[in-house]
Design an enzyme around this catalytic site. Sequence first.
Site, short mmCIF file in Angstrom:
data_model
loop_
_atom_site.label_atom_id
_atom_site.label_comp_id
_atom_site.label_asym_id
_atom_site.label_seq_id
_atom_site.Cartn_x
_atom_site.Cartn_y
_atom_site.Cartn_z
N ASP A 3 -3.21 9.35 6.83
CA ASP A 3 -3.08 8.43 5.68
C ASP A 3 -3.31 9.18 4.37
OD1 ASP A 3 -4.69 5.35 4.57
OD2 ASP A 3 -2.60 6.02 4.43
N LYS B 274 1.70 12.25 1.85
CA LYS B 274 2.74 11.98 2.87
C LYS B 274 3.51 13.24 3.25
CE LYS B 274 0.92 8.17 2.29
NZ LYS B 274 -0.32 7.99 3.09
N ASP C 26 0.19 6.07 8.85
CA ASP C 26 0.43 4.97 7.92
C ASP C 26 1.60 5.33 7.00
OD1 ASP C 26 -1.33 3.34 5.18
OD2 ASP C 26 0.03 2.51 6.68
N ASN C 27 2.26 4.32 6.42
CA ASN C 27 3.25 4.49 5.35
C ASN C 27 4.52 5.24 5.73
OD1 ASN C 27 0.26 5.25 3.84
ND2 ASN C 27 1.37 3.37 3.28
N GLU D 78 0.52 -2.74 2.24
CA GLU D 78 -0.72 -3.50 2.05
C GLU D 78 -0.64 -4.46 0.87
OE1 GLU D 78 -0.55 -0.21 2.55
OE2 GLU D 78 -1.51 0.93 0.98
O1 76T Z 1 -0.18 8.29 -1.09
C1 76T Z 1 -0.87 7.53 -0.45
N1 76T Z 1 -2.05 7.93 0.08
C2 76T Z 1 -2.47 9.33 0.00
C3 76T Z 1 -3.19 9.74 -1.24
C4 76T Z 1 -2.76 9.33 -2.51
C5 76T Z 1 -3.45 9.78 -3.65
C6 76T Z 1 -4.53 10.64 -3.53
C7 76T Z 1 -4.92 11.04 -2.28
C8 76T Z 1 -6.08 11.99 -2.22
N2 76T Z 1 -6.60 12.13 -0.88
C9 76T Z 1 -6.24 13.20 -0.10
C10 76T Z 1 -5.23 14.07 -0.46
C11 76T Z 1 -4.92 15.16 0.35
C12 76T Z 1 -5.66 15.38 1.50
N3 76T Z 1 -5.60 16.39 2.44
N4 76T Z 1 -6.59 16.16 3.36
C13 76T Z 1 -7.24 15.05 3.04
C14 76T Z 1 -6.67 14.52 1.85
C15 76T Z 1 -6.98 13.43 1.06
C16 76T Z 1 -4.27 10.59 -1.15
C17 76T Z 1 -0.48 6.09 -0.30
C18 76T Z 1 0.36 5.54 -1.27
C19 76T Z 1 0.74 4.18 -1.18
C20 76T Z 1 1.65 3.60 -2.20
C21 76T Z 1 1.45 3.88 -3.56
C22 76T Z 1 2.29 3.32 -4.51
C23 76T Z 1 3.32 2.46 -4.12
F1 76T Z 1 4.11 1.89 -5.06
C24 76T Z 1 3.52 2.18 -2.78
C25 76T Z 1 2.68 2.74 -1.83
C26 76T Z 1 0.28 3.38 -0.11
C27 76T Z 1 -0.56 3.96 0.85
O2 76T Z 1 -1.01 3.22 1.91
C28 76T Z 1 -0.94 5.31 0.77
O3 76T Z 1 -1.74 5.83 1.76
MG MG Z 2 -1.77 4.49 3.45
#
Ligand code: 76T
Ligand code: MG
Length: 214
Positions: free
Chosen positions: A141, A144, A169-170, A199
Site C-alpha cells: 500500500d 504504486k 491495494d489500489n 476508499e
Molecule cells: O499513493 C498512495 N499511497 C502511497 C503513498 C502516498 C504518499 C506518500 C506515501 C509515503 N509512504 C511510503 C512511501 C514509500 C515507501 N517505501 N516503503 C514504505 C513506504 C511508505 C505513500 C495512495 C493514493 C491514493 C489516491 C490518491 C489520490 C487520488 F485521487 C486517488 C487515490 C489512494 C490510496 O489508497 C493510496 O494508497
Molecule cells: Mg492504498
Amino acid sequence: TQSTRPQRILGAVQKNATRGDPRSVVRAIDQYCRNQEWAMNVGDEKGCILDSVVSEVNPATVLELGTYCGYSTVRIASLLPPHAKLITLEFNPEFAVIARQVIAWAGLEDKIQLVEGASGDLIPKMKEQFGVETFDLVFLDHWKDRYLPDTKLMEECGLLRKGSVLLADNVICPGTPEYLEFVRSSPRYESQYFKSHLEYTKVEDGMEKSVFLG
Ligand SMILES: O=C(NCc1cccc(CNc2ccc3[nH]ncc3c2)c1)c1cc(-c2ccc(F)cc2)cc(O)c1O
Ligand SMILES: [Mg+2]
C-alpha cells in the site's frame, strides 16, 4: 500553526475511539474520513476484503508496505493470533509519528513493529535485522511504482515461501499496471482480483491477491 491531515486523523481517534479498542479506532478514522475529509486509508469497503484475506491466511508474520496513519496496520493486527507479528514500513517520518500514536491508542504496540525507511533499503535487511524467516502475508500500500520492484526484491531475498500471500491495494486507482501484468502472467503466482471502490468514494478500485507458488 496549521495542523496536518494526519494530525487531524489522530485527533479524531483520541476524541472518538476507546483506548485499547482497535475496532473503535478503525471506526473513528472511517467516520472522520467519510464525513470530514478524505484520506488514503484502505477504508471500510476494501477493509472488509483485507479482513477476510487476513482471517483466511491467519498469518504468523505480516509485512505491510506503507503505514500512513496506521489504519490498515491496526485493522490487520486486531485479527492476528497471539504471538503473531506485523512489521510495517513507513518512509515519511511525519506519517510515522502519527501512526505510532494511533497504534498505541489501539493498544497494539506488542504486535506491531513500525520501521522508518524505504522498502528498497529495508527489505534486504529483514532477515538479519528483524529475525524474519519468511512472510505469510504482505500488504502492499506504498508508492504504486514500488509494488513490482519490491515484489521481485522479496523473492530475491528469500522472504516469500510456497503459499505466501501478497495483497495489493489500489491496483485500479491510482493503479499499478506493471505489477498487475507481472503477477497475472507469471507462472509463479496465482492471482485473484477483488473489485471494490476507492476508499470513501464511488470511484472504481480493487485489490489483487496473489499467492506465491514457490
Ligand atoms: O499513493 C498512495 N499511497 C502511497 C503513498 C502516498 C504518499 C506518500 C506515501 C509515503 N509512504 C511510503 C512511501 C514509500 C515507501 N517505501 N516503503 C514504505 C513506504 C511508505 C505513500 C495512495 C493514493 C491514493 C489516491 C490518491 C489520490 C487520488 F485521487 C486517488 C487515490 C489512494 C490510496 O489508497 C493510496 O494508497
Ligand atoms: Mg492504498
